[in-house]
Design an enzyme around this catalytic site. Structure first.
Site, short mmCIF file in Angstrom:
data_model
loop_
_atom_site.label_atom_id
_atom_site.label_comp_id
_atom_site.label_asym_id
_atom_site.label_seq_id
_atom_site.Cartn_x
_atom_site.Cartn_y
_atom_site.Cartn_z
N HIS A 62 -3.61 -5.71 1.53
CA HIS A 62 -3.30 -5.99 2.93
C HIS A 62 -3.76 -7.41 3.29
O HIS A 62 -4.61 -7.99 2.61
CB HIS A 62 -4.02 -5.00 3.84
CG HIS A 62 -3.52 -3.60 3.72
ND1 HIS A 62 -2.34 -3.18 4.27
CD2 HIS A 62 -4.07 -2.51 3.12
CE1 HIS A 62 -2.17 -1.88 4.03
NE2 HIS A 62 -3.20 -1.46 3.31
N CYS A 105 0.83 -1.20 0.00
CA CYS A 105 0.00 0.00 0.00
C CYS A 105 0.87 1.25 0.00
O CYS A 105 1.53 1.54 -1.00
CB CYS A 105 -0.96 -0.03 1.18
SG CYS A 105 -2.40 1.04 0.97
#
Length: 486
Positions: A429, A331
């Site tokens: 994630h 991310c």
């Protein structure tokens, strides 16, 4: 319908774990249980099936209750972006960035949202287990409160106060809380729990008597140090410094960025015997013997890239790459590995554009629309399956000739790789909770994974914690207190 609220004498007294444990206790007794936290402040967020954001702790508590997480379980979430600003998330959707004073002005309009979410949960449950935030003893925050006694009194939910004996002064913490809070607030408290006790509990009998004599509250029980809690996702970044990992073999290093987010990405690696995980605090260099450096997610990519450079980690990372070490960005960490990062509208901080680390052929622009969704797919290399989630505001453009890291189940690609796979990054994630995906990573470092499913590990830990709470707490008293809720 019944409801019970756990509040604490301070932060990090173990409320989240106790709520999760009680959710499993009540679920094991055949009750329909829902966890609830009116207001949370955390950059460790989870994504619900409908794409909403809630605190990671409430997602864990939903697992403990054996139900799917929903945005009603945490209707107000604050995600800190700097010392003075936070992103406000209401019922799962980002509502912009606020300064502290802005949030205080918004609080009156948030209480109806909180109460509406709570009532919807009550309508579908036999019992709702509510978690407070911080402490009701923070009387400077009482006006307009929606997280502790402000909620408890508005919803008429009885309270059990939790004290942490491990930090010392628990008698003063409990008695002092009653002394400083408003008498009408104190009247909401029906009993207390001592948490994190080590040793012979009978040695604290006089302490329990002293607390009861001074407050009039009954003792619900003394909870021992719950070693199984270490197998659960940590909600607060303060836990990272205590997490050294318990494996052996190749070293994985993760720099602890100032605004690190979704750091439970690394929980499965911390318990993986095939590798060693080291969370590297500010002021310490990245280890020269690391086989892999993972740049984690962050709530403010440009600010944390400056923080990374201020620690000298960019120099350490360049040396690591020259030695042939592997790099993975997740991310915000993925964004940092690219050539440029632009935030033209000041979504995560001051508007502007900066050069990235230049290790991946990608460019990122931070936009106001946030993507939040569960996602499944496979690694392009090796075909290992993963299941995780996206939660990001950036839009990243990848050079056409750069190989992708992941292929989603819908056929779309995510991330990029460079230098024959030595460097990679993606937006997903929870990548290593699945045994196939974790085994793929561990094998790339020349080690062998234990092959355990992180979900099964968490479930076993919740069952062990519930068994302990059944033994040491007066659960019948808790149920009786919960039935007092209006």
């Amino acid at each position: 319908m019944a409801a019970l609220m756990l509040q604490g004498t301070g932060s990090d007294v173990g409320k989240s774990v106790l709520v999760a444990g009680l959710c499993r206790v009540f679920a094991n007794r055949g009750l329909l249980v829902r966890p609830f936290k009116p207001q949370n402040m955390s950059n460790n967020a989870a994504v619900t099936a409908d794409g909403g954001e809630i605190g990671r702790a409430q997602a864990l508590q939903a697992i403990a209750a054996r139900v799917a997480p929903s945005v009603d379980m945490n209707p107000v979430l604050l995600k800190p972006q700097s010392d003075r600003t936070s992103q406000l998330v209401v019922r799962g959707k980002a509502q912009g960035t606020l300064r502290g004073g802005d949030y205080w002005r918004r609080k009156p309009e948030l209480l109806p949202e909180v109460l509406g979410a709570y009532r919807r949960l009550r309508a579908e449950a036999d019992i709702v287990v509510v978690e407070g935030a911080g402490s009701p003893a923070e009387i400077n925050l009482r006006r307009g409160d929606i997280a502790n006694m402000g909620f408890a009194r508005a919803a008429d939910v009885p309270v059990v106060l939790v004290g942490d004996i491990d930090r010392g002064g628990v008698i003063a913490a409990l008695v002092g809380t009653q002394a400083v809070i408003d008498p009408a607030d104190a009247a909401m408290i029906r009993g207390f729990v001592i948490n994190k006790f080590r040793g012979d509990v009978s040695l604290f009998d006089d302490g329990l008597s002293a607390i009861t004599a001074r407050t009039g509250w009954r003792s619900i029980g003394v909870v021992p140090w719950l070693g199984d809690a270490a197998r659960l996702p940590a909600e607060d970044a303060v836990a990272l410094g205590r997490d050294t990992g318990d494996g052996a073999g190749p070293l994985i290093a993760v720099p602890m960025l100032a605004r690190i987010a979704n750091f439970d990405d690394f929980d499965a690696l911390a318990h993986e015997p095939g590798v060693r995980l080291a969370m590297i605090p500010p002021g310490m260099p990245l280890p020269g013997d690391a086989a892999l450096v993972i740049l984690p997610g962050t709530k403010a990519t440009i600010a944390d890239l400056a923080f990374l450079r201020a620690q000298g980690w960019d120099v350490d990372l360049a040396a690591h790459v020259r030695r042939g070490g592997r790099v993975l960005g997740i991310c915000g960490g993925y964004q940092m590995l690219g050539r440029t990062i632009a935030d033209p509208d000041g979504i995560e901080g001051d508007a502007g554009s900066v050069a990235g680390l230049g290790l991946l052929p990608v460019d990122t622009v931070i936009r106001g629309d946030k993507r939040t969704r569960p996602i499944t797919g496979r690694f392009v290399s090796g075909e290992a399956a993963f299941a995780g989630y996206e939660i990001h505001a950036g839009v990243t453009t990848v050079d056409p000739d750069a190989p992708a890291l992941l292929r989603f189940a819908d056929g779309a690609h995510d991330g990029a790789t460079a230098r024959d796979g030595q460097i990679g990054g993606c937006y997903v994630h929870g990548l290593f909770d699945q045994p196939d995906a974790r085994a793929h990573l561990v094998a790339s470092l020349g080690a062998v994974s234990d092959g355990l499913d992180r979900r099964e590990t968490i479930d076993a830990a919740l069952n062990a914690i519930a068994a302990t709470l059944e033994r040491v707490l007066d659960v019948a008293a808790l149920i009786a207190i919960a039935k007092e809720a209006a």
